[in-house]
Design an enzyme around this catalytic site. Structure first.
Site, PDB file in Angstrom:
ATOM      1  N   MET A  36      -7.052   4.642  -3.509  1.00  0.00           N
ATOM      2  CA  MET A  36      -7.403   5.220  -4.821  1.00  0.00           C
ATOM      3  C   MET A  36      -7.527   4.092  -5.836  1.00  0.00           C
ATOM      4  O   MET A  36      -6.708   3.189  -5.864  1.00  0.00           O
ATOM      5  CB  MET A  36      -6.290   6.167  -5.260  1.00  0.00           C
ATOM      6  CG  MET A  36      -6.207   6.433  -6.757  1.00  0.00           C
ATOM      7  SD  MET A  36      -4.618   7.165  -7.244  1.00  0.00           S
ATOM      8  CE  MET A  36      -4.891   8.884  -6.920  1.00  0.00           C
ATOM      9  N   ASP A  38      -9.594   4.110 -10.001  1.00  0.00           N
ATOM     10  CA  ASP A  38      -9.577   4.786 -11.316  1.00  0.00           C
ATOM     11  C   ASP A  38      -9.426   6.314 -11.277  1.00  0.00           C
ATOM     12  O   ASP A  38     -10.046   6.972 -10.447  1.00  0.00           O
ATOM     13  CB  ASP A  38     -10.910   4.572 -12.050  1.00  0.00           C
ATOM     14  CG  ASP A  38     -11.413   3.166 -11.975  1.00  0.00           C
ATOM     15  OD1 ASP A  38     -10.691   2.295 -11.494  1.00  0.00           O
ATOM     16  OD2 ASP A  38     -12.556   2.954 -12.401  1.00  0.00           O
TER      17      ASP A  38
HETATM   18  C1  FRU Z   1     -12.949   0.026 -12.609  1.00  0.00           C
HETATM   19  C2  FRU Z   1     -14.177   0.092 -11.714  1.00  0.00           C
HETATM   20  C3  FRU Z   1     -15.281   0.853 -12.416  1.00  0.00           C
HETATM   21  C4  FRU Z   1     -16.092   1.367 -11.280  1.00  0.00           C
HETATM   22  C5  FRU Z   1     -15.054   1.640 -10.225  1.00  0.00           C
HETATM   23  C6  FRU Z   1     -15.498   1.364  -8.830  1.00  0.00           C
HETATM   24  O1  FRU Z   1     -11.759  -0.153 -11.939  1.00  0.00           O
HETATM   25  O2  FRU Z   1     -14.581  -1.207 -11.352  1.00  0.00           O
HETATM   26  O3  FRU Z   1     -16.024   0.101 -13.338  1.00  0.00           O
HETATM   27  O4  FRU Z   1     -16.789   2.526 -11.648  1.00  0.00           O
HETATM   28  O5  FRU Z   1     -13.944   0.832 -10.534  1.00  0.00           O
HETATM   29  O6  FRU Z   1     -14.591   1.832  -7.902  1.00  0.00           O
END
Ligand code: FRU
Length: 493
Positions: A36, A38
């Site tokens: 996991m 964001d």
């Molecule tokens: C932030 C990020 C976002 C992107 C996602 C990819 O942690 O780099 O910018 O959408 O994670 O998993």
């Protein structure tokens, strides 16, 4: 349903049910299986809160991003729902990146996210394109729009980069939908763009919200933009930061900009600060509850410190405790969501205890606790110099919180937590604690520690993967300190 989504749903159901509850935190959401990052799509729909998360079910490392899904009545006790999206189309085959969610006027659940696509260059190498896409659903199953992508990097105004264009956060205002999206300009500066829409499906560019001007890191990820206590707040997670004293640290960090919006809709900055001063915190999302509270959750991890992990765990990554936000004296204040009190078990209080050496206090221990320590000098003429709380301690492994009263600095340290990696294990934070008086509230939930300093003026978060049997807590002072300790055991209900 696509084959890829079907496969992910079967896999997570099969593997997820074999993960013992005790292997996970009590309240901090972990992926159903695998990886996991964001939090995504924090929203209220069909009588409960929904959260999605950047998800790779098959391994505990980052891979082509899916959206995991869970629901909750109180943002603390979560129940998994089947994986909501897989990277199963031509426009998001390299990943369904971060985004938001909202209930539409006709009662549907709308997800807006970044679809990532790999494109081959003439020389045979690949680059990524990032476009915004929509999926509509009923709280369980989601269908991606036939008209995706709904906003293409190619349509951006001159000067905007077309490759770093991601992480839409959606809200509704005066009957219209809005999103803010992170973007990197062609000359490599971070900025946040706004778009508007009547129906959430067709979007128009609505202007620049804020430009980094090369101050805080480079690309600004995961923006959020909302009103709070008569101010306008922008939260974002900048990549590649440089440190500024103890305010910002190197690498991936967090930034809160507080300001006001003028009659032309322009955002005027008044204060810039970190959101979290600890080691592991990134990529926030907020939601406004029915009773008007703004609640924020983040990824209790940091791209630079992913080495803090347990290879024997079937999950990697957890979300922070939901935090109630407010603005006081132009600064961001965060406190654990008040519903945590519904999970209080045994309460232990110790008042006016003199600490001048290392000592344990009877019945104060545990790895799932909400503990507040009120600290002051015994004698104002001869104040103590340092105070330490040692926790998750079994004699061999422990982590600490140290308050240096003279310098007014709080330091968290997980060097001895059992980590075997050469990553950041300590962080310091400058606090307002004159005369050696400070209030420290710790939330321990098995594999994390979140420290709320002086009623949420600053927060320091970190993951700890110490054996769960390390439950000891001790206090130590250099000089004479007086403490009141109130500890609530946190229990499942
Ligand atoms: C932030 C990020 C976002 C992107 C996602 C990819 O942690 O780099 O910018 O959408 O994670 O998993």
């Amino acid at each position: 349903m696509s084959e890829l989504l079907d496969k992910a749903r079967k896999y997570e159901e099969d593997k997820g049910k074999n993960i013992a509850k005790e292997l996970r935190p009590l309240f901090h959401l972990t992926p159903r299986t695998g990886w996991m990052n964001d939090p995504n799509g924090l929203s209220y729909f069909d009588g409960q809160y929904h959260i999605f998360y950047q998800y790779y079910p098959y391994q505990t490392v980052w891979g082509p991003m899916h959206w995991g899904h869970a629901v909750s009545k109180d943002l603390l006790k979560w129940e998994y729902r089947p994986c909501a999206m897989a990277p199963d189309t031509e426009y998001d085959g390299a990943g369904c990146f971060s985004g938001g969610a909202i209930e539409t006027a006709d009662g549907k659940h709308l997800l807006i996210y970044t679809g990532v696509k790999k494109v081959e260059d003439e020389d045979g190498s690949f680059h990524e394109e990032q476009n915004q896409c929509v999926a509509i659903g009923d709280g369980v199953n989601y269908e991606k729009l036939g008209t995706n992508p709904v906003i293409c990097g190619d349509s951006l105004p001159e000067g905007c980069g077309k490759r770093d264009f991601r992480d839409p956060k959606i809200w509704k205002e005066n009957g219209k939908y809005y999103i803010v999206v992170g973007n990197k300009t062609i000359d490599g500066d971070g900025q946040i763009l706004r778009f508007k829409s009547d129906d959430g499906l067709k979007w128009d560019y609505d202007g620049l919200v804020i430009k980094n001007n090369f101050r805080f890191g480079v690309m600004w990820e995961c923006p959020d933009y909302f009103k709070l206590d008569d101010k306008q707040v922008l939260l974002t997670s900048p990549q590649d930061m440089l440190p500024e004293e103890l305010e910002f640290h190197n690498g991936n960090g967090t930034l809160c900009v507080i300001g006001t919006v003028d009659e032309n809709g322009n955002f005027n900055e008044e204060n810039c600060q970190a959101i979290d001063y600890g080691i592991d915190f990134y990529a926030t999302q907020t939601i406004e509850t029915a009773d008007g509270r703004t609640i924020m959750m983040g990824w209790l991890q940091n791209w630079d410190t992913c080495g803090i992990r347990r290879d024997d765990f079937p999950w990697f990554g957890q979300l922070s405790i939901p935090r109630e936000l407010s603005v006081k004296n132009g600064k961001l204040i965060q406190n654990p969501i008040r519903e945590i009190e519904n999970y209080y078990g045994k309460k232990i209080c110790r008042q006016n205890v003199l600490i001048n050496d290392s000592c344990a206090l009877s019945s104060i221990s545990g790895r799932t606790i909400d503990m507040t320590v009120n600290l002051r000098p015994l004698n104002m003429d001869n104040p103590y110099e340092k105070f330490e709380i040692r926790f998750a301690d079994n004699g061999q492994f422990y982590s600490t919180i140290e308050f240096n009263a003279k310098d007014q600095i709080v330091k968290i340290d997980r060097k001895h937590s059992g980590s075997r990696r050469a990553i950041v294990h300590q962080r310091r934070c400058k606090v307002m604690a004159p005369d050696g008086k400070i209030k420290l509230r710790l939330i321990l939930d098995r594999y994390s520690m979140e420290l709320f300093i002086n009623d949420g003026e600053q927060v320091m978060s970190m993951g700890i993967f110490t054996t769960i049997r390390a439950e000891g807590i001790t206090f130590k002072a250099l000089g004479d300190a007086l403490v009141d300790v109130t500890m609530h055991e946190l229990v499942e209900k």
